[in-house]
Enzyme design. Sequence first.
Site, PDB file in Angstrom:
ATOM      1  N   LYS A  22       7.084  14.269   8.763  1.00 50.97           N
ATOM      2  CA  LYS A  22       7.772  13.324   7.852  1.00 50.97           C
ATOM      3  C   LYS A  22       6.941  13.153   6.579  1.00 50.97           C
ATOM      4  CE  LYS A  22       7.066   8.818   8.616  1.00 50.97           C
ATOM      5  NZ  LYS A  22       6.548   7.993   7.506  1.00 50.97           N
ATOM      6  N   ASN A  23       5.626  12.963   6.743  1.00 46.01           N
ATOM      7  CA  ASN A  23       4.777  12.635   5.593  1.00 46.01           C
ATOM      8  C   ASN A  23       4.432  13.838   4.732  1.00 46.01           C
ATOM      9  OD1 ASN A  23       4.951  10.049   6.402  1.00 46.01           O
ATOM     10  ND2 ASN A  23       2.873   9.902   7.226  1.00 46.01           N
ATOM     11  N   ARG A  93       9.473   2.848   1.512  1.00 45.67           N
ATOM     12  CA  ARG A  93       8.498   2.667   0.440  1.00 45.67           C
ATOM     13  C   ARG A  93       8.058   3.987  -0.153  1.00 45.67           C
ATOM     14  NH1 ARG A  93       4.067   2.377   0.875  1.00 45.67           N
ATOM     15  NH2 ARG A  93       3.719   0.757  -0.653  1.00 45.67           N
ATOM     16  N   CYS A 117       4.925  -3.960   3.553  1.00 45.68           N
ATOM     17  CA  CYS A 117       5.593  -3.706   4.838  1.00 45.68           C
ATOM     18  C   CYS A 117       4.749  -4.399   5.901  1.00 45.68           C
ATOM     19  CB  CYS A 117       5.716  -2.207   5.086  1.00 45.68           C
ATOM     20  SG  CYS A 117       4.182  -1.450   5.561  1.00 45.68           S
ATOM     21  N   ARG A 122       0.277  -2.835   0.504  1.00 48.42           N
ATOM     22  CA  ARG A 122       0.551  -1.446   0.079  1.00 48.42           C
ATOM     23  C   ARG A 122       1.004  -1.355  -1.389  1.00 48.42           C
ATOM     24  NH1 ARG A 122       3.453   1.733   4.807  1.00 48.42           N
ATOM     25  NH2 ARG A 122       2.502   3.505   3.714  1.00 48.42           N
ATOM     26  N   PRO A 123       0.178  -1.847  -2.299  1.00 45.07           N
ATOM     27  CA  PRO A 123       0.524  -1.747  -3.723  1.00 45.07           C
ATOM     28  C   PRO A 123       0.497  -0.302  -4.209  1.00 45.07           C
ATOM     29  CG  PRO A 123      -1.735  -2.486  -3.459  1.00 45.07           C
ATOM     30  CD  PRO A 123      -1.155  -2.425  -2.081  1.00 45.07           C
ATOM     31  N   ASP A 125      -0.757   0.298  -7.436  1.00 41.63           N
ATOM     32  CA  ASP A 125      -1.505   0.132  -8.702  1.00 41.63           C
ATOM     33  C   ASP A 125      -2.261   1.402  -9.102  1.00 41.63           C
ATOM     34  OD1 ASP A 125      -2.891  -0.829  -6.270  1.00 41.63           O
ATOM     35  OD2 ASP A 125      -4.618  -0.909  -7.615  1.00 41.63           O
ATOM     36  N   ASP A 306      -2.897   6.451  11.359  1.00 40.96           N
ATOM     37  CA  ASP A 306      -1.576   6.574  11.981  1.00 40.96           C
ATOM     38  C   ASP A 306      -1.658   6.866  13.471  1.00 40.96           C
ATOM     39  OD1 ASP A 306       0.157   8.145   9.167  1.00 40.96           O
ATOM     40  OD2 ASP A 306      -0.558   6.109   9.540  1.00 40.96           O
ATOM     41  N   ILE A 328      -8.218   1.112   6.979  1.00 39.71           N
ATOM     42  CA  ILE A 328      -7.309   1.529   5.904  1.00 39.71           C
ATOM     43  C   ILE A 328      -6.320   0.431   5.538  1.00 39.71           C
ATOM     44  CG2 ILE A 328      -5.614   3.269   5.178  1.00 39.71           C
ATOM     45  CD1 ILE A 328      -8.336   4.533   5.700  1.00 39.71           C
ATOM     46  N   ARG A 398      12.263   6.130  12.643  1.00 38.71           N
ATOM     47  CA  ARG A 398      11.872   6.539  11.287  1.00 38.71           C
ATOM     48  C   ARG A 398      10.869   7.692  11.320  1.00 38.71           C
ATOM     49  NH1 ARG A 398       9.513   2.150   7.809  1.00 38.71           N
ATOM     50  NH2 ARG A 398       9.475   3.954   6.446  1.00 38.71           N
TER      51      ARG A 398
HETATM   52  C1  EPZ Z   1       0.395   7.426   3.515  1.00 37.27           C
HETATM   53  O1  EPZ Z   1       0.747   6.139   3.031  1.00 37.27           O
HETATM   54  C2  EPZ Z   1       1.265   7.662   4.738  1.00 37.27           C
HETATM   55  N1  EPZ Z   1       2.680   7.641   4.353  1.00 37.27           N
HETATM   56  C3  EPZ Z   1       0.998   6.569   5.776  1.00 37.27           C
HETATM   57  O2  EPZ Z   1       1.766   6.861   6.927  1.00 37.27           O
HETATM   58  C4  EPZ Z   1      -0.494   6.618   6.144  1.00 37.27           C
HETATM   59  O3  EPZ Z   1      -0.786   5.591   7.058  1.00 37.27           O
HETATM   60  C5  EPZ Z   1      -1.340   6.445   4.872  1.00 37.27           C
HETATM   61  O4  EPZ Z   1      -0.987   7.453   3.901  1.00 37.27           O
HETATM   62  C6  EPZ Z   1      -2.828   6.568   5.145  1.00 37.27           C
HETATM   63  O5  EPZ Z   1      -3.106   7.804   5.719  1.00 37.27           O
HETATM   64  C7  EPZ Z   1       3.207   8.723   3.734  1.00 37.27           C
HETATM   65  O6  EPZ Z   1       2.531   9.702   3.484  1.00 37.27           O
HETATM   66  C8  EPZ Z   1       4.657   8.640   3.369  1.00 37.27           C
HETATM   67  P1  EPZ Z   1      -2.456   5.166   0.958  1.00 37.27           P
HETATM   68  P2  EPZ Z   1       0.241   5.663   1.573  1.00 37.27           P
HETATM   69  O7  EPZ Z   1      -1.996   5.111  -0.455  1.00 37.27           O
HETATM   70  O8  EPZ Z   1       0.066   6.819   0.685  1.00 37.27           O
HETATM   71  C9  EPZ Z   1      -4.263   1.070  -0.612  1.00 37.27           C
HETATM   72  C10 EPZ Z   1       3.215   6.382   8.714  1.00 37.27           C
HETATM   73  O9  EPZ Z   1       3.050   5.665   9.714  1.00 37.27           O
HETATM   74  N2  EPZ Z   1      -3.646   1.405  -1.896  1.00 37.27           N
HETATM   75  O10 EPZ Z   1      -3.289   6.319   1.386  1.00 37.27           O
HETATM   76  O11 EPZ Z   1       1.135   4.563   1.143  1.00 37.27           O
HETATM   77  C11 EPZ Z   1      -3.257   0.840   0.493  1.00 37.27           C
HETATM   78  O12 EPZ Z   1      -2.782  -0.493   0.474  1.00 37.27           O
HETATM   79  C12 EPZ Z   1       2.747   5.891   7.366  1.00 37.27           C
HETATM   80  O13 EPZ Z   1       3.722   7.518   8.722  1.00 37.27           O
HETATM   81  C13 EPZ Z   1      -3.825   0.545  -2.978  1.00 37.27           C
HETATM   82  O14 EPZ Z   1      -4.464  -0.493  -2.865  1.00 37.27           O
HETATM   83  O15 EPZ Z   1      -1.195   5.069   1.915  1.00 37.27           O
HETATM   84  C14 EPZ Z   1      -4.057   1.158   1.734  1.00 37.27           C
HETATM   85  O16 EPZ Z   1      -4.822   0.021   2.090  1.00 37.27           O
HETATM   86  C15 EPZ Z   1       2.203   4.470   7.436  1.00 37.27           C
HETATM   87  N3  EPZ Z   1      -3.274   0.882  -4.186  1.00 37.27           N
HETATM   88  C16 EPZ Z   1      -4.997   2.271   1.282  1.00 37.27           C
HETATM   89  O17 EPZ Z   1      -5.024   2.188  -0.157  1.00 37.27           O
HETATM   90  C17 EPZ Z   1      -2.547   2.045  -4.364  1.00 37.27           C
HETATM   91  O18 EPZ Z   1      -2.099   2.301  -5.486  1.00 37.27           O
HETATM   92  C18 EPZ Z   1      -4.519   3.679   1.665  1.00 37.27           C
HETATM   93  O19 EPZ Z   1      -3.161   3.762   1.308  1.00 37.27           O
HETATM   94  C19 EPZ Z   1      -2.366   2.885  -3.248  1.00 37.27           C
HETATM   95  C20 EPZ Z   1      -2.926   2.556  -2.028  1.00 37.27           C
END
Ligand code: EPZ
Length: 432
Positions: A22-23, A93, A117, A122-123, A125, A306, A328, A398
């Site tokens: 999916k990812n 998202r 979520c 999950r911003p 920024d 995950d 994370i 999902r």
């Molecule tokens: C991806 O989410 C995956 N989703 C998530 O899988 C996975 O848990 C995550 O990466 C971490 O490996 C997809 O690929 C669609 P991040 P993502 O940006 O990209 C913070 C599942 O169960 N952050 O790596 O949204 C964030 O809040 C899902 O399949 C900011 O602060 O995660 C988190 O604490 C859940 N600002 C950390 O960084 C930003 O602009 C890592 O988030 C972006 C992220």
Amino acid sequence: MDNIIIRGGTPLSGSVEASGAKNAALPLLAASILVEGPVVYHRIPHLKDITTMMTLISYQGAEVAFDDRSCIHIDATSADKPEAPYELVKTMRASALVLGPLLARFGTAKVSLPGGCAIGARPIDMHLKGLEAMGATINVEHGYVEANAPKGLKGATIVFDQVTVTGTENLMMAAVLADGETVLENAAREPEVVNLAASLRDLGAVIEGDGSNRIVIRGVSSINSGAMTAIPDRIEVATYLAAAMITGGDITVTQSDAKALKAFLARAADAGVTVETGKDWIRCKADQRLKPVNIHTQPHPGFPTDLQAQFMAMMCIADGACTISETIFENRFMHVQELVRMGADIQLDGHTAIVKGVAKLSGAPVMATDLRASASLVLAGLAAEGETKISRVYHIDRGYERIEEKLMKLGANIKRQSASEHQITGNIPLYA
Ligand code: EPZ
């Protein structure tokens, strides 16, 4: 809302095939926006999030279709609506992944903020900061991001404050058509990022360093039509291997890639599980009670966040105590209270769970709260004595294609109960 009913206690055994990730599929589909021509997709799982992404790309004016071999065909030549409305983004998202491609292709984009979520705020920024560094003006109001780069995006050096998977993917896609070179420092190293980079390269993008924490993209004027294939879903693979471990069974997952699961398989071996791997298969056999193993989630190649909930379910019946630290996301322990309802002994101390193994879990009615938490409840139900009824299984749908079918094939006593079958309706007389 459907339930899943499981009668636990049977060691699961046999072989099951992994679906596409999916990812990986979500950014691959978003990348179709960059191409003025057809892109054919292979190994895309049939999941709600995928349908949402296809609906979103179709809403933008692209032609989207399935063929009889469940390949997806997208032709974004006619796309002319660089928008992602709240009605679609609120259900998924990862829709934010269209922001970079829309901006790169059209010089403008209006994308609803994804919102948080269950597992955290999950911003995005870091996505927006990166696009600004590439010359876009970003305006966030009324719940929408309005991004503009009328003269096109410019290459830039972007240093992520922390590792972000979709942030890396979004900016990589934006950089493909930018003017000049973009360097992503502290980039995500996940296999799904490498899958996207390799697929974009196949269509003519110039990208190096994917898989490392420094990715270099040299912008080109356009990329070509072609084909993209999603890698196996390593999280789904590990979830089925965990089903063998938690039930004392023996499961082989085919069409899988052990190289993408090194941290998970190393901890499984530490737990006393026999792990065998081949070119495209992984086998886990658990013929003794699991040993307790401490887990600390990290960006790839560390232990995946995950898989934290799934590993915790296993540790609930391990022979001793362990700690599981979630570094994370700020709220990824929603499964803990549900596991405790099944007899688990888990204490939370901030971002760390102290899990003391018990001899047996007991089946109970529990509620899924997010995708991977629901997977951990299925695993616990497979091991528990008696019946477990998991509600709100739309969460699990999902991310897991045909989960009860695949588990039944491995010997699980599992079925889906539709909403109408389980509603408790009382004939309450009208108060006279
Ligand atoms: C991806 O989410 C995956 N989703 C998530 O899988 C996975 O848990 C995550 O990466 C971490 O490996 C997809 O690929 C669609 P991040 P993502 O940006 O990209 C913070 C599942 O169960 N952050 O790596 O949204 C964030 O809040 C899902 O399949 C900011 O602060 O995660 C988190 O604490 C859940 N600002 C950390 O960084 C930003 O602009 C890592 O988030 C972006 C992220």
